[in-house]
Write an enzyme that holds these catalytic residues in place. Structure first.
Site, PDB file in Angstrom:
ATOM      1  N   ASN A 213     -11.836 -36.902 -12.370  1.00  0.00           N
ATOM      2  CA  ASN A 213     -12.362 -35.498 -12.859  1.00  0.00           C
ATOM      3  C   ASN A 213     -13.332 -35.304 -11.697  1.00  0.00           C
ATOM      4  O   ASN A 213     -12.864 -35.414 -10.748  1.00  0.00           O
ATOM      5  CB  ASN A 213     -13.167 -35.604 -13.494  1.00  0.00           C
ATOM      6  CG  ASN A 213     -14.432 -37.098 -13.300  1.00  0.00           C
ATOM      7  OD1 ASN A 213     -15.114 -36.383 -12.261  1.00  0.00           O
ATOM      8  ND2 ASN A 213     -14.289 -38.386 -13.978  1.00  0.00           N
ATOM      9  N   ASP A 282     -13.454 -41.128 -20.182  1.00  0.00           N
ATOM     10  CA  ASP A 282     -13.326 -41.643 -21.988  1.00  0.00           C
ATOM     11  C   ASP A 282     -12.143 -42.003 -22.305  1.00  0.00           C
ATOM     12  O   ASP A 282     -12.177 -43.283 -23.336  1.00  0.00           O
ATOM     13  CB  ASP A 282     -12.808 -40.336 -22.652  1.00  0.00           C
ATOM     14  CG  ASP A 282     -14.953 -39.803 -22.420  1.00  0.00           C
ATOM     15  OD1 ASP A 282     -16.324 -40.236 -22.358  1.00  0.00           O
ATOM     16  OD2 ASP A 282     -15.037 -38.250 -22.279  1.00  0.00           O
ATOM     17  N   LYS A 292       6.796 -46.971  -8.706  1.00  0.00           N
ATOM     18  CA  LYS A 292       6.014 -45.025  -8.762  1.00  0.00           C
ATOM     19  C   LYS A 292       6.812 -44.606 -10.153  1.00  0.00           C
ATOM     20  O   LYS A 292       8.217 -44.792 -10.343  1.00  0.00           O
ATOM     21  CB  LYS A 292       6.688 -44.893  -7.647  1.00  0.00           C
ATOM     22  CG  LYS A 292       5.800 -43.364  -7.746  1.00  0.00           C
ATOM     23  CD  LYS A 292       6.635 -42.621  -6.075  1.00  0.00           C
ATOM     24  CE  LYS A 292       6.129 -41.613  -6.470  1.00  0.00           C
ATOM     25  NZ  LYS A 292       7.170 -39.981  -5.672  1.00  0.00           N
ATOM     26  N   PHE A 327     -26.393 -39.431 -18.471  1.00  0.00           N
ATOM     27  CA  PHE A 327     -26.005 -37.551 -18.480  1.00  0.00           C
ATOM     28  C   PHE A 327     -25.626 -37.124 -19.668  1.00  0.00           C
ATOM     29  O   PHE A 327     -25.534 -37.526 -20.343  1.00  0.00           O
ATOM     30  CB  PHE A 327     -25.796 -37.536 -17.011  1.00  0.00           C
ATOM     31  CG  PHE A 327     -27.131 -36.860 -15.965  1.00  0.00           C
ATOM     32  CD1 PHE A 327     -27.611 -38.266 -14.901  1.00  0.00           C
ATOM     33  CD2 PHE A 327     -26.463 -36.195 -15.452  1.00  0.00           C
ATOM     34  CE1 PHE A 327     -28.800 -38.303 -14.127  1.00  0.00           C
ATOM     35  CE2 PHE A 327     -28.021 -35.721 -14.691  1.00  0.00           C
ATOM     36  CZ  PHE A 327     -28.617 -36.824 -13.675  1.00  0.00           C
ATOM     37  N   LYS A 341     -25.735 -36.719 -28.149  1.00  0.00           N
ATOM     38  CA  LYS A 341     -25.729 -38.238 -27.463  1.00  0.00           C
ATOM     39  C   LYS A 341     -26.979 -39.336 -27.077  1.00  0.00           C
ATOM     40  O   LYS A 341     -26.786 -40.692 -26.887  1.00  0.00           O
ATOM     41  CB  LYS A 341     -25.346 -37.786 -25.943  1.00  0.00           C
ATOM     42  CG  LYS A 341     -23.781 -36.746 -25.760  1.00  0.00           C
ATOM     43  CD  LYS A 341     -23.503 -36.564 -24.283  1.00  0.00           C
ATOM     44  CE  LYS A 341     -22.330 -36.211 -25.203  1.00  0.00           C
ATOM     45  NZ  LYS A 341     -21.276 -35.016 -23.452  1.00  0.00           N
ATOM     46  N   LYS A 345     -25.631 -42.699 -27.947  1.00  0.00           N
ATOM     47  CA  LYS A 345     -26.317 -43.686 -27.481  1.00  0.00           C
ATOM     48  C   LYS A 345     -27.264 -45.268 -27.472  1.00  0.00           C
ATOM     49  O   LYS A 345     -27.295 -45.893 -26.528  1.00  0.00           O
ATOM     50  CB  LYS A 345     -25.751 -43.551 -25.913  1.00  0.00           C
ATOM     51  CG  LYS A 345     -24.397 -42.490 -26.322  1.00  0.00           C
ATOM     52  CD  LYS A 345     -23.785 -42.149 -24.904  1.00  0.00           C
ATOM     53  CE  LYS A 345     -22.502 -41.111 -24.797  1.00  0.00           C
ATOM     54  NZ  LYS A 345     -21.612 -41.409 -23.802  1.00  0.00           N
TER      55      LYS A 345
HETATM   56  O1  PMT Z   1     -21.490 -35.756  -9.147  1.00  0.00           O
HETATM   57  P1  PMT Z   1     -20.830 -34.555  -9.166  1.00  0.00           P
HETATM   58  O2  PMT Z   1     -20.313 -33.289  -8.078  1.00  0.00           O
HETATM   59  O3  PMT Z   1     -22.587 -34.374  -8.429  1.00  0.00           O
HETATM   60  O4  PMT Z   1     -21.822 -33.754 -10.723  1.00  0.00           O
HETATM   61  C1  PMT Z   1     -22.716 -34.403 -11.387  1.00  0.00           C
HETATM   62  C2  PMT Z   1     -22.748 -34.582 -12.441  1.00  0.00           C
HETATM   63  C3  PMT Z   1     -21.888 -33.145 -13.267  1.00  0.00           C
HETATM   64  C4  PMT Z   1     -20.993 -35.543 -12.895  1.00  0.00           C
HETATM   65  C5  PMT Z   1     -23.555 -35.292 -13.761  1.00  0.00           C
HETATM   66  O5  PMT Z   1     -24.823 -34.881 -13.148  1.00  0.00           O
HETATM   67  C6  PMT Z   1     -23.066 -35.318 -14.976  1.00  0.00           C
HETATM   68  O6  PMT Z   1     -23.160 -35.092 -15.642  1.00  0.00           O
HETATM   69  N1  PMT Z   1     -23.061 -37.094 -14.963  1.00  0.00           N
HETATM   70  C7  PMT Z   1     -22.030 -37.146 -16.188  1.00  0.00           C
HETATM   71  C8  PMT Z   1     -20.612 -36.320 -16.469  1.00  0.00           C
HETATM   72  C9  PMT Z   1     -20.617 -37.095 -17.899  1.00  0.00           C
HETATM   73  O7  PMT Z   1     -19.178 -37.679 -17.952  1.00  0.00           O
HETATM   74  O8  PMT Z   1     -21.180 -36.689 -19.416  1.00  0.00           O
HETATM   75  P2  PMT Z   1     -20.727 -37.307 -20.596  1.00  0.00           P
HETATM   76  O9  PMT Z   1     -21.513 -36.078 -21.270  1.00  0.00           O
HETATM   77  O10 PMT Z   1     -19.360 -36.928 -20.940  1.00  0.00           O
HETATM   78  O11 PMT Z   1     -21.182 -38.309 -20.590  1.00  0.00           O
HETATM   79  C10 PMT Z   1     -22.839 -38.750 -21.500  1.00  0.00           C
HETATM   80  C11 PMT Z   1     -22.873 -39.874 -20.663  1.00  0.00           C
HETATM   81  O12 PMT Z   1     -22.492 -41.332 -21.051  1.00  0.00           O
HETATM   82  C12 PMT Z   1     -23.143 -39.808 -18.708  1.00  0.00           C
HETATM   83  O13 PMT Z   1     -24.059 -40.858 -18.701  1.00  0.00           O
HETATM   84  C13 PMT Z   1     -22.227 -40.914 -18.782  1.00  0.00           C
HETATM   85  O14 PMT Z   1     -22.431 -41.043 -17.392  1.00  0.00           O
HETATM   86  C14 PMT Z   1     -21.337 -42.236 -19.848  1.00  0.00           C
HETATM   87  N2  PMT Z   1     -20.160 -42.833 -20.054  1.00  0.00           N
HETATM   88  C15 PMT Z   1     -19.317 -41.873 -20.588  1.00  0.00           C
HETATM   89  C16 PMT Z   1     -18.072 -42.979 -20.780  1.00  0.00           C
HETATM   90  C17 PMT Z   1     -18.308 -43.471 -20.688  1.00  0.00           C
HETATM   91  N3  PMT Z   1     -17.288 -44.131 -20.746  1.00  0.00           N
HETATM   92  N4  PMT Z   1     -19.041 -44.583 -19.824  1.00  0.00           N
HETATM   93  C18 PMT Z   1     -19.993 -44.044 -19.865  1.00  0.00           C
HETATM   94  O15 PMT Z   1     -21.231 -44.766 -19.690  1.00  0.00           O
END
Ligand code: PMT
Length: 396
Positions: A213, A282, A292, A327, A341, A345
């Site tokens: 991503n 995810d 490959k 986040f 969330k 979570k």
């Molecule tokens: O890295 P940059 O370019 O500076 O960009 C910053 C950012 C946009 C990536 C950052 O600010 C941000 O939003 N990070 C979370 C991105 C994300 O995956 O969000 P989500 O809404 O899909 O996930 C929610 C939360 O679950 C996040 O804290 C994520 O770290 C966590 N998660 C998600 C999936 C997973 N398998 N494990 C996790 O811990």
């Protein structure tokens, strides 16, 4: 947030062509929150003028033993003011003086007097570096606890390609910051240890392809820096990205969501807080190929995926009374989705960021965010990621 006292680095610049790189070292150290004072030898001043360092540091530049009429014992005050001393570049001459305890100018007297940790970054011609005298002197310095970084191998001023050049500047800065006594960096989070996840994950399809991503790692890296500046011990679990992690932060590099999970659980066992800023995949390919995939022979009609473990939810499950911050990267109904969330979570707070805006989210230098907890929502103005990181850390 009460700010920590900015630690003072005494940067000693000696007479070598690499002295021009010391200007960049000043800038990098300042970026790490250090106050930098420069002490030069007279020979160094032939390569770079003191005016340059004065402009960069906004501090007086010390050269001569008797050059500060207001400070009659200049070498002692410099020696005592330094929280860490960095000699970069360090010539064979200053190394020899240090090893022998010679004190015949401002720099050598200061080095003899200081009790601060000392980092030496040698730079010289390969013949001078490999000379037995220099090697024995280096051995003496190492034995006394002086930290040595480099020299590196590469193109030297004399035209040779050999060992002797000033090593990578980020390595020098890292060694300097991590040599600081932890008491010097005391701040509001002293005694805390914080896990930060940052960057993307790469989920392999085959040895050359992956699902990834657009996360640059900037947000999480600024969080790690802000937490370190507040006095915390920081472990940064960092997915693949091009940014150099902050000095003085323990960085664990990972590739996949599974590696990030393992590293995070391991680090969280020793942490008081966690902030999950990583953009974790995810889904991951169920059966990554170990060769490959060929376009013609093995068309990838269907890529079978399986769900990854949610690291944030997993840390929240085991957290007890420790604080876990997540986040949420959203494009619409940002706070509503973030609130969902938060509940799903089980973390203490969510930083909801709007990733639909041109000035916010993935890869940007600024971010538009909200602090979402079960007791309410606080809107932050559009901030640089550095400023946002400081606001988030102040909430801890
Ligand atoms: O890295 P940059 O370019 O500076 O960009 C910053 C950012 C946009 C990536 C950052 O600010 C941000 O939003 N990070 C979370 C991105 C994300 O995956 O969000 P989500 O809404 O899909 O996930 C929610 C939360 O679950 C996040 O804290 C994520 O770290 C966590 N998660 C998600 C999936 C997973 N398998 N494990 C996790 O811990």
């Amino acid at each position: 947030m009460a700010q920590r006292k900015n630690p003072c680095v005494l940067l000693c610049v000696t007479g070598c062509i690499a002295a021009y790189k010391s200007c960049e070292i000043v800038r990098l150290l300042q970026k790490e929150g250090m106050r930098v004072k420069v002490l030069m030898t007279e020979h160094a001043a032939r390569f770079v003028g003191p005016t340059t360092f004065r402009a960069l540091t906004h501090e007086k530049v010390a050269i001569d033993l008797f050059d500060d009429p207001e400070d009659p014992i200049h070498h002692i005050s410099l020696a005592q003011e330094a929280d860490v001393v960095l000699i970069a570049p360090a010539t064979a001459n200053i190394i020899a003086k240090m090893a022998q305890g010679i004190a015949d100018d401002l720099m050598s007297t200061t080095l003899l007097a200081t009790k601060a940790p000392v980092v030496v970054a040698p730079a010289m011609n390969n013949g001078m570096w490999t000379a037995s005298a220099t090697q024995e002197n280096m051995e003496t310095l190492r034995r006394r606890g002086v930290r040595v970084v480099g020299p590196g191998t590469g193109y030297l001023a004399c035209g040779d390609v050999a060992e002797g050049r000033l090593t990578d500047l980020s390595e020098i800065v890292e060694a300097t910051v991590s040599s600081l006594d932890p008491d010097v960096v005391s701040g509001p989070l002293s005694g805390s240890s914080i896990l930060v996840t940052a960057g993307p994950t790469h989920e392999p399809i085959d040895p050359v392809r992956f699902i990834g991503n657009r996360s640059s790692g900037k947000m999480g890296i600024e969080l790690a820096r802000a937490a370190r500046n507040a006095g915390a011990r920081v472990t940064l679990v960092l997915g693949p990205c091009d940014i150099i992690p902050p000095a003085g932060v323990k960085t664990v590099h990972v590739e996949t969501a599974h590696e990030m999970l393992e590293a995070s659980l391991d680090a969280f066992a020793r942490c008081t807080h966690a902030i999950c800023a990583a953009a974790v995949a995810d889904y991951t390919p169920s059966r990554p190929a170990n060769h490959k995939l060929k376009k013609t022979l093995e068309p990838l009609d269907v890529l079978e995926l399986k769900e990854t473990v949610d690291i944030l939810a997993e840390l929240s499950r085991v957290k007890g009374d420790r604080r876990v911050i997540g986040f949420a990267a959203e494009t619409d109904e940002v706070c509503d989705y973030a609130m969902r969330k938060l509940e799903r979570k089980g973390c203490d707070a969510i930083v909801a960021n709007d990733v639909s805006r041109a000035d916010s989210g993935f890869g940007r230098d600024t971010n538009k965010a909200w602090w979402v907890t079960s007791s309410g929502i606080e809107e932050f103005p559009l901030l640089t990621k550095k400023a946002l990181a400081e606001r988030i850390v102040s909430k801890l």
